[in-house]
Design a protein around this motif. Structure first.
Motif, PDB file in Angstrom:
ATOM      1  N   GLY A 187       0.821  -1.209   0.000  1.00 20.77           N
ATOM      2  CA  GLY A 187       0.000   0.000   0.000  1.00 20.77           C
ATOM      3  C   GLY A 187       0.850   1.250   0.000  1.00 20.77           C
ATOM      4  N   ASP A 188       1.931   1.250   0.780  1.00 18.20           N
ATOM      5  CA  ASP A 188       2.831   2.395   0.824  1.00 18.20           C
ATOM      6  C   ASP A 188       3.454   2.642  -0.545  1.00 18.20           C
ATOM      7  OD1 ASP A 188       4.275   4.467   1.894  1.00 18.20           O
ATOM      8  OD2 ASP A 188       5.141   3.300   3.517  1.00 18.20           O
ATOM      9  N   ALA A 189       3.853   1.566  -1.219  1.00 16.28           N
ATOM     10  CA  ALA A 189       4.426   1.709  -2.551  1.00 16.28           C
ATOM     11  C   ALA A 189       3.412   2.314  -3.530  1.00 16.28           C
ATOM     12  CB  ALA A 189       4.909   0.356  -3.060  1.00 16.28           C
ATOM     13  N   CYS A 190       2.166   1.880  -3.438  1.00 17.81           N
ATOM     14  CA  CYS A 190       1.123   2.421  -4.310  1.00 17.81           C
ATOM     15  C   CYS A 190       0.946   3.920  -4.102  1.00 17.81           C
ATOM     16  CB  CYS A 190      -0.202   1.709  -4.060  1.00 17.81           C
ATOM     17  SG  CYS A 190      -0.291   0.033  -4.720  1.00 17.81           S
ATOM     18  N   VAL A 191       1.044   4.367  -2.863  1.00 13.63           N
ATOM     19  CA  VAL A 191       0.894   5.798  -2.576  1.00 13.63           C
ATOM     20  C   VAL A 191       1.898   6.607  -3.389  1.00 13.63           C
ATOM     21  CG1 VAL A 191       1.171   7.583  -0.813  1.00 13.63           C
ATOM     22  CG2 VAL A 191      -0.084   5.479  -0.276  1.00 13.63           C
ATOM     23  N   TRP A 192       3.157   6.174  -3.374  1.00 15.35           N
ATOM     24  CA  TRP A 192       4.193   6.994  -4.004  1.00 15.35           C
ATOM     25  C   TRP A 192       4.287   6.776  -5.509  1.00 15.35           C
ATOM     26  CZ3 TRP A 192       5.714  11.185  -1.846  1.00 15.35           C
ATOM     27  CH2 TRP A 192       5.431  11.328  -0.481  1.00 15.35           C
ATOM     28  N   VAL A 193       3.835   5.636  -5.984  1.00 25.69           N
ATOM     29  CA  VAL A 193       3.675   5.479  -7.430  1.00 25.69           C
ATOM     30  C   VAL A 193       2.554   6.393  -7.915  1.00 25.69           C
ATOM     31  CG1 VAL A 193       2.973   3.886  -9.263  1.00 25.69           C
ATOM     32  CG2 VAL A 193       4.620   3.148  -7.542  1.00 25.69           C
ATOM     33  N   GLY A 194       1.467   6.473  -7.149  1.00 22.07           N
ATOM     34  CA  GLY A 194       0.368   7.369  -7.497  1.00 22.07           C
ATOM     35  C   GLY A 194       0.793   8.821  -7.484  1.00 22.07           C
ATOM     36  N   VAL A 195       1.565   9.218  -6.471  1.00 19.64           N
ATOM     37  CA  VAL A 195       2.078  10.587  -6.410  1.00 19.64           C
ATOM     38  C   VAL A 195       2.922  10.889  -7.650  1.00 19.64           C
ATOM     39  CG1 VAL A 195       3.706  12.095  -5.188  1.00 19.64           C
ATOM     40  CG2 VAL A 195       2.001  10.793  -3.894  1.00 19.64           C
ATOM     41  N   TYR A 196       3.751   9.938  -8.029  1.00 15.55           N
ATOM     42  CA  TYR A 196       4.577  10.127  -9.224  1.00 15.55           C
ATOM     43  C   TYR A 196       3.725  10.313 -10.476  1.00 15.55           C
ATOM     44  CZ  TYR A 196       7.344   9.001 -13.305  1.00 15.55           C
ATOM     45  OH  TYR A 196       7.907   9.039 -14.561  1.00 15.55           O
ATOM     46  N   LEU A 197       2.676   9.516 -10.637  1.00 23.95           N
ATOM     47  CA  LEU A 197       1.824   9.647 -11.824  1.00 23.95           C
ATOM     48  C   LEU A 197       1.178  11.032 -11.893  1.00 23.95           C
ATOM     49  CD1 LEU A 197       0.110   6.140 -11.902  1.00 23.95           C
ATOM     50  CD2 LEU A 197       1.860   7.010 -13.467  1.00 23.95           C
ATOM     51  N   VAL A 198       0.789  11.560 -10.734  1.00 25.07           N
ATOM     52  CA  VAL A 198       0.226  12.916 -10.719  1.00 25.07           C
ATOM     53  C   VAL A 198       1.271  13.919 -11.206  1.00 25.07           C
ATOM     54  CG1 VAL A 198      -0.736  14.739  -9.284  1.00 25.07           C
ATOM     55  CG2 VAL A 198      -1.418  12.363  -8.886  1.00 25.07           C
ATOM     56  N   ALA A 199       2.499  13.784 -10.717  1.00 26.76           N
ATOM     57  CA  ALA A 199       3.559  14.696 -11.132  1.00 26.76           C
ATOM     58  C   ALA A 199       3.924  14.499 -12.597  1.00 26.76           C
ATOM     59  CB  ALA A 199       4.799  14.490 -10.265  1.00 26.76           C
ATOM     60  N   ALA A 200       3.929  13.236 -13.061  1.00 26.79           N
ATOM     61  CA  ALA A 200       4.346  12.920 -14.424  1.00 26.79           C
ATOM     62  C   ALA A 200       3.318  13.340 -15.465  1.00 26.79           C
ATOM     63  CB  ALA A 200       4.615  11.419 -14.546  1.00 26.79           C
ATOM     64  N   SER A 201       2.162  13.801 -15.026  1.00 24.06           N
ATOM     65  CA  SER A 201       1.132  14.228 -15.984  1.00 24.06           C
ATOM     66  C   SER A 201       1.506  15.511 -16.710  1.00 24.06           C
ATOM     67  CB  SER A 201      -0.212  14.413 -15.257  1.00 24.06           C
ATOM     68  OG  SER A 201      -0.133  15.450 -14.290  1.00 24.06           O
ATOM     69  N   VAL A 202       2.520  16.208 -16.205  1.00 25.04           N
ATOM     70  CA  VAL A 202       3.030  17.424 -16.864  1.00 25.04           C
ATOM     71  C   VAL A 202       4.553  17.344 -16.883  1.00 25.04           C
ATOM     72  CG1 VAL A 202       3.188  19.942 -16.787  1.00 25.04           C
ATOM     73  CG2 VAL A 202       1.064  18.816 -16.111  1.00 25.04           C
ATOM     74  N   TRP A 203       5.136  17.569 -18.047  1.00 24.45           N
ATOM     75  CA  TRP A 203       6.594  17.607 -18.159  1.00 24.45           C
ATOM     76  C   TRP A 203       7.145  18.790 -17.365  1.00 24.45           C
ATOM     77  CZ3 TRP A 203      10.136  14.393 -20.153  1.00 24.45           C
ATOM     78  CH2 TRP A 203      11.434  14.885 -20.335  1.00 24.45           C
ATOM     79  N   PRO A 204       8.264  18.617 -16.598  1.00 18.98           N
ATOM     80  CA  PRO A 204       9.186  17.490 -16.564  1.00 18.98           C
ATOM     81  C   PRO A 204       8.966  16.540 -15.380  1.00 18.98           C
ATOM     82  CG  PRO A 204      10.242  19.366 -15.565  1.00 18.98           C
ATOM     83  CD  PRO A 204       8.837  19.800 -15.909  1.00 18.98           C
ATOM     84  N   GLY A 205       7.720  16.443 -14.902  1.00 16.66           N
ATOM     85  CA  GLY A 205       7.465  15.564 -13.772  1.00 16.66           C
ATOM     86  C   GLY A 205       7.865  14.126 -14.005  1.00 16.66           C
ATOM     87  N   VAL A 206       7.825  13.697 -15.268  1.00 16.87           N
ATOM     88  CA  VAL A 206       8.191  12.322 -15.594  1.00 16.87           C
ATOM     89  C   VAL A 206       9.637  12.017 -15.207  1.00 16.87           C
ATOM     90  CG1 VAL A 206       8.925  12.853 -17.953  1.00 16.87           C
ATOM     91  CG2 VAL A 206       8.047  10.578 -17.412  1.00 16.87           C
TER      92      VAL A 206
END
Length: 257
Positions: A187-206
């Motif tokens: 569950g903890d891993a999912c939280v931070w993968v989800g946070v990353y996807l939110v950031a990666a939705s706009v360059w250069p968040g990826v």
């Protein structure tokens, strides 16, 4: 570039203050595992600092999600560890260490880890709103994050109930723990993968992909599941539990003969 550098420096300063206060508390009570309580709180504060920089809906979403995750986790760890002895991990790490070594090995290390893990939140605060495709990615990230918070919370409650049961079996294999040997870490891993996807939705968040990768590595290899497996391997019934239960990703229990 100057915006993200200024924000990142501010976040680093906040985390330095959090770690300094935490060290003072740990030094006073004689237990440095109090640093674990500061992990979630520090990341929650970073998300709020980033929200003050940006009013984009992604910043609001990340602040709400990370604060909910961080406050719940810190409260859970505080309740679990209050009044107890020093964590054996810190006792081994700090055996005979002076104050400078304690600060460097525990508090500086955790502060830098918090700063690095929170890079997606920081970058999201200084980028504009996503386009249509990016908005879909961001919404998926929010849903993944909510799923992670839910799984981690339920797993922690189930484990606490198990530990409070005087007639408990030697191995916890109830609820989510029957599908994964480490559902709280998943569950903890999912939280931070989800946070990353939110950031990666706009360059250069990826480009902040190494932050969730580091978090998953911590949870699985460095200080999480693998280390706990070594500790649990000698417990009666644990080998059978390993044979029928997925290591990390929740999956239906396997049949054993």
């Amino acid at each position: 570039m100057s915006d993200v550098l200024a924000l990142s420096a501010g976040c680093l300063g906040v985390l330095a203050l959090v770690q300094a206060v935490t060290f003072a508390v740990g030094h006073r009570i004689g237990r440095y595992n109090v640093v674990d309580v500061a992990w979630g709180l520090g990341l929650a504060l970073v998300s709020l600092v980033c929200l003050a920089r940006s009013q984009d809906w992604r910043a609001w979403a990340l602040a709400a999600l990370v604060t909910t995750w961080g406050v719940r986790l810190s409260w859970h760890i505080w309740r679990r560890t209050r009044g107890g002895d020093e964590d054996p991990r810190y006792a081994r790490l700090l055996d005979g260490a002076g104050t400078g070594t304690v600060v460097r090995k525990v508090f500086v290390t955790q502060g830098l880890a918090q700063w690095f893990i929170s890079l997606p939140v920081q970058v999201a605060a200084v980028t504009g709103p996503p386009g249509r495709v990016g908005a879909v990615v961001a919404v998926i990230g929010v849903l993944v994050c909510i799923t992670g918070i839910t799984v981690e919370s339920v797993a922690d409650r189930q484990l606490a109930a198990y530990k409070a049961d005087p007639d408990r079996p030697p191995v916890m294999d109830r609820g989510l723990w029957g599908w994964s040997r480490h559902p709280n870490y998943f569950g903890d891993a999912c939280v931070w993968v989800g946070v990353y996807l939110v950031a990666a939705s706009v360059w250069p968040g990826v480009l902040t992909v190494l932050s969730p990768a580091a978090m998953v590595w911590f949870l699985v290899v460095a200080t999480g599941a693998r280390l706990l497996e070594q500790h649990m391997s000698g417990r009666p019934g644990y080998a059978d539990y390993q044979a029928r239960t997925s290591f990390f990703l929740p999956l239906p229990p396997r049949r054993t003969t």
